[in-house]
Write a protein that holds these residues in place. Structure first.
Motif, PDB file in Angstrom:
ATOM      1  N   LEU A  72       4.069 -13.037   2.779  1.00  0.00           N
ATOM      2  CA  LEU A  72       3.252 -13.106   1.566  1.00  0.00           C
ATOM      3  C   LEU A  72       2.080 -12.130   1.649  1.00  0.00           C
ATOM      4  O   LEU A  72       1.758 -11.446   0.673  1.00  0.00           O
ATOM      5  CB  LEU A  72       2.741 -14.530   1.359  1.00  0.00           C
ATOM      6  N   ASP A  73       1.448 -12.061   2.826  1.00  0.00           N
ATOM      7  CA  ASP A  73       0.326 -11.143   3.024  1.00  0.00           C
ATOM      8  C   ASP A  73       0.757  -9.688   2.822  1.00  0.00           C
ATOM      9  O   ASP A  73       0.049  -8.899   2.179  1.00  0.00           O
ATOM     10  CB  ASP A  73      -0.247 -11.307   4.434  1.00  0.00           C
ATOM     11  N   MET A  74       1.908  -9.340   3.371  1.00  0.00           N
ATOM     12  CA  MET A  74       2.382  -7.957   3.271  1.00  0.00           C
ATOM     13  C   MET A  74       2.713  -7.582   1.832  1.00  0.00           C
ATOM     14  O   MET A  74       2.385  -6.481   1.381  1.00  0.00           O
ATOM     15  CB  MET A  74       3.608  -7.762   4.175  1.00  0.00           C
ATOM     16  N   VAL A  75       3.332  -8.499   1.102  1.00  0.00           N
ATOM     17  CA  VAL A  75       3.662  -8.213  -0.297  1.00  0.00           C
ATOM     18  C   VAL A  75       2.388  -8.045  -1.123  1.00  0.00           C
ATOM     19  O   VAL A  75       2.288  -7.132  -1.955  1.00  0.00           O
ATOM     20  CB  VAL A  75       4.550  -9.328  -0.888  1.00  0.00           C
ATOM     21  N   LEU A  76       1.397  -8.913  -0.899  1.00  0.00           N
ATOM     22  CA  LEU A  76       0.125  -8.790  -1.624  1.00  0.00           C
ATOM     23  C   LEU A  76      -0.539  -7.452  -1.333  1.00  0.00           C
ATOM     24  O   LEU A  76      -1.041  -6.782  -2.244  1.00  0.00           O
ATOM     25  CB  LEU A  76      -0.809  -9.939  -1.234  1.00  0.00           C
ATOM     26  N   CYS A  77      -0.564  -7.060  -0.063  1.00  0.00           N
ATOM     27  CA  CYS A  77      -1.153  -5.775   0.319  1.00  0.00           C
ATOM     28  C   CYS A  77      -0.432  -4.611  -0.367  1.00  0.00           C
ATOM     29  O   CYS A  77      -1.064  -3.717  -0.923  1.00  0.00           O
ATOM     30  CB  CYS A  77      -1.084  -5.590   1.831  1.00  0.00           C
ATOM     31  N   LEU A  78       0.887  -4.631  -0.303  1.00  0.00           N
ATOM     32  CA  LEU A  78       1.679  -3.534  -0.868  1.00  0.00           C
ATOM     33  C   LEU A  78       1.591  -3.482  -2.393  1.00  0.00           C
ATOM     34  O   LEU A  78       1.778  -2.433  -2.998  1.00  0.00           O
ATOM     35  CB  LEU A  78       3.143  -3.680  -0.436  1.00  0.00           C
ATOM     36  N   THR A  79       1.301  -4.616  -3.012  1.00  0.00           N
ATOM     37  CA  THR A  79       1.185  -4.662  -4.470  1.00  0.00           C
ATOM     38  C   THR A  79      -0.130  -4.064  -4.952  1.00  0.00           C
ATOM     39  O   THR A  79      -0.180  -3.450  -6.028  1.00  0.00           O
ATOM     40  CB  THR A  79       1.285  -6.126  -4.964  1.00  0.00           C
ATOM     41  N   VAL A  80      -1.186  -4.212  -4.165  1.00  0.00           N
ATOM     42  CA  VAL A  80      -2.530  -3.842  -4.616  1.00  0.00           C
ATOM     43  C   VAL A  80      -3.045  -2.551  -3.986  1.00  0.00           C
ATOM     44  O   VAL A  80      -3.461  -1.622  -4.692  1.00  0.00           O
ATOM     45  CB  VAL A  80      -3.524  -4.992  -4.329  1.00  0.00           C
ATOM     46  N   ILE A  81      -3.029  -2.462  -2.669  1.00  0.00           N
ATOM     47  CA  ILE A  81      -3.779  -1.420  -1.969  1.00  0.00           C
ATOM     48  C   ILE A  81      -3.217  -0.005  -2.173  1.00  0.00           C
ATOM     49  O   ILE A  81      -4.001   0.933  -2.389  1.00  0.00           O
ATOM     50  CB  ILE A  81      -3.888  -1.747  -0.469  1.00  0.00           C
ATOM     51  N   PRO A  82      -1.893   0.239  -2.107  1.00  0.00           N
ATOM     52  CA  PRO A  82      -1.414   1.619  -2.336  1.00  0.00           C
ATOM     53  C   PRO A  82      -1.861   2.195  -3.674  1.00  0.00           C
ATOM     54  O   PRO A  82      -2.215   3.376  -3.750  1.00  0.00           O
ATOM     55  CB  PRO A  82       0.111   1.461  -2.260  1.00  0.00           C
ATOM     56  N   LYS A  83      -1.855   1.375  -4.730  1.00  0.00           N
ATOM     57  CA  LYS A  83      -2.301   1.874  -6.038  1.00  0.00           C
ATOM     58  C   LYS A  83      -3.791   2.187  -6.022  1.00  0.00           C
ATOM     59  O   LYS A  83      -4.230   3.208  -6.587  1.00  0.00           O
ATOM     60  CB  LYS A  83      -1.991   0.829  -7.120  1.00  0.00           C
ATOM     61  N   VAL A  84      -4.583   1.328  -5.367  1.00  0.00           N
ATOM     62  CA  VAL A  84      -6.028   1.578  -5.268  1.00  0.00           C
ATOM     63  C   VAL A  84      -6.286   2.885  -4.529  1.00  0.00           C
ATOM     64  O   VAL A  84      -7.101   3.715  -4.962  1.00  0.00           O
ATOM     65  CB  VAL A  84      -6.729   0.403  -4.552  1.00  0.00           C
ATOM     66  N   LEU A  85      -5.586   3.110  -3.422  1.00  0.00           N
ATOM     67  CA  LEU A  85      -5.769   4.340  -2.653  1.00  0.00           C
ATOM     68  C   LEU A  85      -5.283   5.559  -3.431  1.00  0.00           C
ATOM     69  O   LEU A  85      -5.869   6.652  -3.312  1.00  0.00           O
ATOM     70  CB  LEU A  85      -5.031   4.242  -1.314  1.00  0.00           C
ATOM     71  N   ALA A  86      -4.224   5.401  -4.229  1.00  0.00           N
ATOM     72  CA  ALA A  86      -3.748   6.512  -5.065  1.00  0.00           C
ATOM     73  C   ALA A  86      -4.805   6.912  -6.086  1.00  0.00           C
ATOM     74  O   ALA A  86      -4.969   8.098  -6.403  1.00  0.00           O
ATOM     75  CB  ALA A  86      -2.454   6.116  -5.769  1.00  0.00           C
ATOM     76  N   ILE A  87      -5.545   5.926  -6.606  1.00  0.00           N
ATOM     77  CA  ILE A  87      -6.642   6.220  -7.533  1.00  0.00           C
ATOM     78  C   ILE A  87      -7.763   6.949  -6.808  1.00  0.00           C
ATOM     79  O   ILE A  87      -8.311   7.946  -7.295  1.00  0.00           O
ATOM     80  CB  ILE A  87      -7.172   4.916  -8.174  1.00  0.00           C
ATOM     81  N   PHE A  88      -8.107   6.466  -5.615  1.00  0.00           N
ATOM     82  CA  PHE A  88      -9.204   7.061  -4.852  1.00  0.00           C
ATOM     83  C   PHE A  88      -8.886   8.496  -4.419  1.00  0.00           C
ATOM     84  O   PHE A  88      -9.731   9.384  -4.498  1.00  0.00           O
ATOM     85  CB  PHE A  88      -9.496   6.223  -3.603  1.00  0.00           C
ATOM     86  N   TRP A  89      -7.661   8.711  -3.920  1.00  0.00           N
ATOM     87  CA  TRP A  89      -7.311  10.003  -3.321  1.00  0.00           C
ATOM     88  C   TRP A  89      -6.833  11.029  -4.344  1.00  0.00           C
ATOM     89  O   TRP A  89      -7.203  12.193  -4.283  1.00  0.00           O
ATOM     90  CB  TRP A  89      -6.207   9.813  -2.284  1.00  0.00           C
ATOM     91  N   PHE A  90      -5.974  10.588  -5.286  1.00  0.00           N
ATOM     92  CA  PHE A  90      -5.308  11.543  -6.170  1.00  0.00           C
ATOM     93  C   PHE A  90      -5.661  11.361  -7.646  1.00  0.00           C
ATOM     94  O   PHE A  90      -5.085  12.034  -8.502  1.00  0.00           O
ATOM     95  CB  PHE A  90      -3.778  11.430  -5.997  1.00  0.00           C
ATOM     96  N   ASP A  91      -6.586  10.439  -7.929  1.00  0.00           N
ATOM     97  CA  ASP A  91      -7.019  10.179  -9.306  1.00  0.00           C
ATOM     98  C   ASP A  91      -5.839   9.753 -10.197  1.00  0.00           C
ATOM     99  O   ASP A  91      -5.805  10.062 -11.392  1.00  0.00           O
ATOM    100  CB  ASP A  91      -7.708  11.411  -9.894  1.00  0.00           C
ATOM    101  N   LEU A  92      -4.880   9.038  -9.603  1.00  0.00           N
ATOM    102  CA  LEU A  92      -3.714   8.564 -10.362  1.00  0.00           C
ATOM    103  C   LEU A  92      -4.064   7.227 -11.016  1.00  0.00           C
ATOM    104  O   LEU A  92      -3.684   6.159 -10.533  1.00  0.00           O
ATOM    105  CB  LEU A  92      -2.498   8.430  -9.448  1.00  0.00           C
TER     106      LEU A  92
END
Length: 313
Positions: A72-92
Motif C-alpha cells: 500500500l505504501d509503495m502504491v501511494l508513493c508511486l501515485t503521488v511523488i513521481p508526478k510531483v517531481l515531474a512538475i518540479f524538474w520538468f514543469d510538466l
C-alpha cells in the motif's frame, strides 16, 4: 449576472497542477529531499518485501500483514511523488482528466486501506497477547486472505464515490488546480456546480472509515494493556509490550501526521495555503519511508532476514 446555462460546458480534457502558488521557488530546493525520501521509501519497502518473500521463517501471518502495508505504501508513493517531481524538474504541470480522478481514487482508498491494515494488525497483537493459546487457530493464512479482501473491498467501495462525484461535476472554465496533487477539495472547487454533497460525502465516509479503525485500534490496545498489567512474572510484561512496540510507533506516527494535516486544513485562513500542500505531499512520503525502517530496526527476525539477503548479494 450570467446564468449557469451561459457558462461554457465544454468537457475539460486536462488540469494544470500549480504547486505552491505563493512560493514556487520552493520547488527547486524541495526536489532533492523529496527525491531522496522517495528512493528511501521505495528501496526500504522493496527490501522488506523481498526479505519476507525469501526468508522462510518470515512466512507467518503477521509478516504477511506487514507485506500488505508495504505494498500500500509503495502504491501511494508511486501515485503521488513521481508526478510531483515531474512538475518540479520538468514543469510538466498538465494531468489528464481521467488520470486526475484515478489519482484521487487511489489516494482516498489507499489511505483508508492503510488505516484498516493497522486495525487488523492491532487485532493480531490483541489475539497474540490476550489469547496466545488460540493465536495459531485464529490468525492463519486464511485469516490474512480474508482480511486483505475486506481491507481492499471496504475501502475501495466507500472511496469510489468521491472521484465519481467529482468527475460528474461541470467544469466551466478554469482548470488550474492550486495543488501538487488531485485532492477532491482542490479539484471540485473549480466546478460551477454545487459541491455540498461531494464534500459532505468525503467528510462522512472518510471519518467513518478512519474513525472506526481508530476506535478498534484503541480498544485492542486497551485490552492488551489490561492483560499485560495482570502478568505477574518479572520481565514478562515488558516482553509482551515489546512485541507491540513497532506497530504502536507506526500507528502513532500515521495518526499524528494525519491529525496535523487535518488541523492545518481547518486553519487554512490562518496559515499560508502552501503549508497544507507540503504536508499532504509529506504524508504520502514520510510514513512509507519510515514504516519498513521501524520494523527492520525493532524486529529481530526481519533484521536477521535482511542481513541474510545482503550476504547473498
Amino acid at each position: 449576472m450570467a446564468s449557469p446555462s451561459n457558462y461554457s460546458t465544454a468537457p475539460v480534457s486536462e488540469f494544470l497542477l500549480i504547486c505552491f502558488p505563493n512560493y514556487q521557488s520552493w520547488q527547486h530546493w524541495l526536489s532533492l529531499p523529496l527525491s531522496l525520501l522517495f528512493l528511501l521509501a521505495m528501496g526500504a519497502n522493496a527490501t522488506l518485501l523481498i526479505t519476507i518473500r525469501l526468508e522462510a521463517s518470515l512466512h507467518e501471518p503477521v509478516y504477511y500483514l506487514l507485506s500488505l502495508l508495504s505494498l500500500l505504501d509503495m502504491v501511494l508513493c508511486l501515485t503521488v511523488i513521481p508526478k510531483v517531481l515531474a512538475i518540479f524538474w520538468f514543469d510538466l504541470r498538465s494531468i489528464s482528466f481521467s488520470a486526475c480522478f484515478l489519482q484521487m481514487f487511489i489516494m482516498n482508498s489507499f489511505l483508508t486501506m492503510e488505516s484498516c491494515t493497522f486495525m487488523v494488525m492491532a487485532y493480531d497483537r490483541y489475539v497474540a497477547i490476550c489469547h496466545p493459546l488460540r493465536y495459531p487457530s485464529i490468525i492463519t493464512d486464511q485469516f490474512v486472505v480474508r482480511a486483505t479482501i475486506f481491507v481492499v473491498a471496504r475501502n475501495g467501495l466507500f472511496s469510489l464515490p468521491v472521484p465519481v462525484l467529482s468527475s460528474r461535476l461541470r467544469y466551466c472554465a478554469e482548470n488550474i488546480i492550486k495543488n501538487c496533487i488531485c485532492t477532491n477539495l482542490s479539484v471540485s472547487k473549480l466546478s460551477c456546480d454545487d459541491i455540498t454533497f461531494n464534500r459532505l460525502y468525503q467528510f462522512v465516509a472518510g471519518w467513518t472509515l478512519l474513525g472506526s479503525d481508530l476506535l478498534l485500534i484503541v480498544l485492542s490496545y486497551a485490552f492488551i494493556l489490561k492483560a499485560v498489567l495482570r502478568i505477574k512474572a518479572e520481565g514478562a510484561a515488558a516482553k509482551a509490550l515489546s512485541t507491540c512496540g513497532s506497530h504502536f510507533i507506526l500507528i502513532l506516527f500515521f495518526s499524528t501526521v494525519l491529525l496535523v494535516l487535518v488541523i492545518t486544513n481547518l486553519a487554512r485562513k490562518k496559515i499560508p495555503p502552501d503549508v497544507p500542500i507540503l504536508l499532504n505531499i509529506l504524508h504520502h512520503l514520510i510514513p512509507p519511508a519510515l514504516n519498513p525502517i521501524v520494523y527492520g530496526v525493532r524486529t529481530k527476525e526481519i533484521k536477521q532476514g535482511i542481513q541474510k539477503l545482503l550476504r547473498r548479494l
